[in-house]
Design a protein around this motif. Structure first.
Motif, PDB file in Angstrom:
ATOM      1  N   UNK A 129       0.828  -1.210   0.000  1.00 26.90           N
ATOM      2  CA  UNK A 129       0.000   0.000   0.000  1.00 26.90           C
ATOM      3  C   UNK A 129       0.863   1.261   0.000  1.00 26.90           C
ATOM      4  N   UNK A 130       1.951   1.228   0.768  1.00 28.01           N
ATOM      5  CA  UNK A 130       2.872   2.375   0.773  1.00 28.01           C
ATOM      6  C   UNK A 130       3.431   2.607  -0.628  1.00 28.01           C
ATOM      7  N   UNK A 131       3.867   1.544  -1.270  1.00 31.21           N
ATOM      8  CA  UNK A 131       4.455   1.663  -2.609  1.00 31.21           C
ATOM      9  C   UNK A 131       3.425   2.156  -3.625  1.00 31.21           C
ATOM     10  N   UNK A 132       2.201   1.657  -3.526  1.00 35.28           N
ATOM     11  CA  UNK A 132       1.168   2.022  -4.496  1.00 35.28           C
ATOM     12  C   UNK A 132       0.607   3.416  -4.268  1.00 35.28           C
ATOM     13  N   UNK A 133       0.734   3.927  -3.058  1.00 34.47           N
ATOM     14  CA  UNK A 133       0.090   5.207  -2.762  1.00 34.47           C
ATOM     15  C   UNK A 133       0.921   6.416  -3.144  1.00 34.47           C
ATOM     16  N   UNK A 134       2.174   6.207  -3.488  1.00 42.17           N
ATOM     17  CA  UNK A 134       3.001   7.321  -3.920  1.00 42.17           C
ATOM     18  C   UNK A 134       3.294   8.315  -2.804  1.00 42.17           C
ATOM     19  N   UNK A 135       3.867   9.414  -3.181  1.00 41.88           N
ATOM     20  CA  UNK A 135       4.284  10.432  -2.223  1.00 41.88           C
ATOM     21  C   UNK A 135       3.110  11.116  -1.537  1.00 41.88           C
ATOM     22  N   UNK A 136       2.039  11.341  -2.268  1.00 43.52           N
ATOM     23  CA  UNK A 136       0.929  12.132  -1.754  1.00 43.52           C
ATOM     24  C   UNK A 136      -0.266  11.312  -1.287  1.00 43.52           C
ATOM     25  N   UNK A 137      -0.196  10.010  -1.372  1.00 37.75           N
ATOM     26  CA  UNK A 137      -1.311   9.167  -0.980  1.00 37.75           C
ATOM     27  C   UNK A 137      -2.134   8.751  -2.169  1.00 37.75           C
ATOM     28  N   UNK A 138      -3.010   7.749  -1.974  1.00 38.93           N
ATOM     29  CA  UNK A 138      -3.868   7.303  -3.076  1.00 38.93           C
ATOM     30  C   UNK A 138      -4.686   8.476  -3.617  1.00 38.93           C
ATOM     31  N   UNK A 139      -4.741   8.604  -4.921  1.00 34.94           N
ATOM     32  CA  UNK A 139      -5.333   9.777  -5.556  1.00 34.94           C
ATOM     33  C   UNK A 139      -6.817   9.954  -5.267  1.00 34.94           C
ATOM     34  N   UNK A 140      -7.542   8.853  -5.139  1.00 33.04           N
ATOM     35  CA  UNK A 140      -8.981   8.958  -4.904  1.00 33.04           C
ATOM     36  C   UNK A 140      -9.441   7.818  -4.006  1.00 33.04           C
ATOM     37  N   UNK A 141     -10.703   7.858  -3.639  1.00 33.46           N
ATOM     38  CA  UNK A 141     -11.246   6.870  -2.712  1.00 33.46           C
ATOM     39  C   UNK A 141     -11.144   5.451  -3.264  1.00 33.46           C
ATOM     40  N   UNK A 142     -11.388   5.264  -4.545  1.00 34.05           N
ATOM     41  CA  UNK A 142     -11.298   3.920  -5.120  1.00 34.05           C
ATOM     42  C   UNK A 142      -9.879   3.366  -5.014  1.00 34.05           C
ATOM     43  N   UNK A 143      -8.877   4.221  -5.265  1.00 38.45           N
ATOM     44  CA  UNK A 143      -7.483   3.785  -5.141  1.00 38.45           C
ATOM     45  C   UNK A 143      -7.162   3.451  -3.680  1.00 38.45           C
ATOM     46  N   UNK A 144      -7.703   4.245  -2.759  1.00 38.03           N
ATOM     47  CA  UNK A 144      -7.493   3.975  -1.335  1.00 38.03           C
ATOM     48  C   UNK A 144      -8.128   2.649  -0.944  1.00 38.03           C
ATOM     49  N   UNK A 145      -9.359   2.431  -1.372  1.00 33.70           N
ATOM     50  CA  UNK A 145     -10.040   1.178  -1.043  1.00 33.70           C
ATOM     51  C   UNK A 145      -9.254  -0.029  -1.557  1.00 33.70           C
ATOM     52  N   UNK A 146      -8.666   0.106  -2.730  1.00 30.61           N
ATOM     53  CA  UNK A 146      -7.921  -1.008  -3.327  1.00 30.61           C
ATOM     54  C   UNK A 146      -6.716  -1.393  -2.494  1.00 30.61           C
ATOM     55  N   UNK A 147      -6.051  -0.417  -1.882  1.00 30.09           N
ATOM     56  CA  UNK A 147      -4.871  -0.746  -1.088  1.00 30.09           C
ATOM     57  C   UNK A 147      -5.200  -0.949   0.395  1.00 30.09           C
ATOM     58  N   UNK A 148      -6.264  -0.321   0.886  1.00 25.61           N
ATOM     59  CA  UNK A 148      -6.619  -0.448   2.301  1.00 25.61           C
ATOM     60  C   UNK A 148      -7.380  -1.742   2.584  1.00 25.61           C
ATOM     61  N   UNK A 149      -8.111  -2.238   1.624  1.00 28.62           N
ATOM     62  CA  UNK A 149      -8.880  -3.467   1.820  1.00 28.62           C
ATOM     63  C   UNK A 149      -8.031  -4.633   2.303  1.00 28.62           C
ATOM     64  N   UNK A 150      -6.914  -4.927   1.620  1.00 30.13           N
ATOM     65  CA  UNK A 150      -6.072  -6.033   2.086  1.00 30.13           C
ATOM     66  C   UNK A 150      -5.490  -5.793   3.487  1.00 30.13           C
ATOM     67  N   UNK A 151      -5.206  -4.560   3.815  1.00 30.66           N
ATOM     68  CA  UNK A 151      -4.690  -4.243   5.153  1.00 30.66           C
ATOM     69  C   UNK A 151      -5.748  -4.582   6.197  1.00 30.66           C
ATOM     70  N   UNK A 152      -6.958  -4.106   5.967  1.00 33.31           N
ATOM     71  CA  UNK A 152      -8.035  -4.336   6.923  1.00 33.31           C
ATOM     72  C   UNK A 152      -8.355  -5.834   7.042  1.00 33.31           C
ATOM     73  N   UNK A 153      -8.244  -6.565   5.945  1.00 32.21           N
ATOM     74  CA  UNK A 153      -8.453  -8.007   5.986  1.00 32.21           C
ATOM     75  C   UNK A 153      -7.420  -8.703   6.866  1.00 32.21           C
ATOM     76  N   UNK A 154      -6.189  -8.225   6.814  1.00 28.58           N
ATOM     77  CA  UNK A 154      -5.146  -8.775   7.675  1.00 28.58           C
ATOM     78  C   UNK A 154      -5.432  -8.490   9.140  1.00 28.58           C
TER      79      UNK A 154
END
Length: 151
Positions: free
Chosen positions: A114-139
């Motif tokens: 998620x850190x690698x995918x989110x870039x310097x400024x964070x995920x660009x939009x909510x859908x991008x955030x959901x894509x990387x945060x979902x696996x974290x929350x599942x863990x």
């Protein structure tokens, strides 16, 4: 907007409180402080994912960074003998140490990706955030089911 700012302030305060506890306590206190920080981040993530809090890339990045820091430090606070006291750590942490280490590794892998995918400024939009945060929350969920005692 006010709710988002308040949530960020509360998450920051939880992080500061966690730092104070870590400086003062033993392994159980350290674990609790780290999990309080994770809980604040999960609350912010959930609020954004449900649309209760407006999404911002900075808030998304803060959630991911907090979870990543926890993933890389949390496992250090489970020495032998720290299973007694005011803790919700399940006996399986010590009886299935390899399984616990594997769960922590999966958490670190998800937060690192998620850190690698989110870039310097964070995920660009909510859908991008959901894509990387979902696996974290599942863990988080799977680890709590296997390695946490419900009060």
């Amino acid at each position: 907007m006010r709710k988002q700012v308040l949530t960020l302030v509360l998450a920051g305060a939880a992080g500061l409180a966690a730092t104070s506890v870590i400086a003062a306590g033993g392994p159980i206190e350290h674990r609790k402080a780290i999990m309080q920080s994770v809980g604040a981040s999960a609350g912010l993530a959930g609020g954004m994912m449900k649309g209760e809090i407006a999404y911002s890339p900075a808030a998304g990045k803060a959630v991911i960074a907090s979870m990543n820091a926890a993933a890389h430090s949390f496992g250090a606070f489970f020495p032998e003998g720290s299973d007694a006291g005011d803790t919700t750590a399940a006996p399986a942490i010590w009886s299935d140490a390899a399984g616990f280490e594997a769960a922590l590794a999966k958490f670190a892998e998800a937060t690192g990706a998620a850190m690698a995918a989110s870039g310097k400024d964070g995920p660009a939009d909510l859908d991008a955030f959901k894509a990387v945060a979902g696996p974290i929350m599942g863990n988080c969920k799977s680890c709590h089911e296997a390695f946490r005692v419900k009060k």
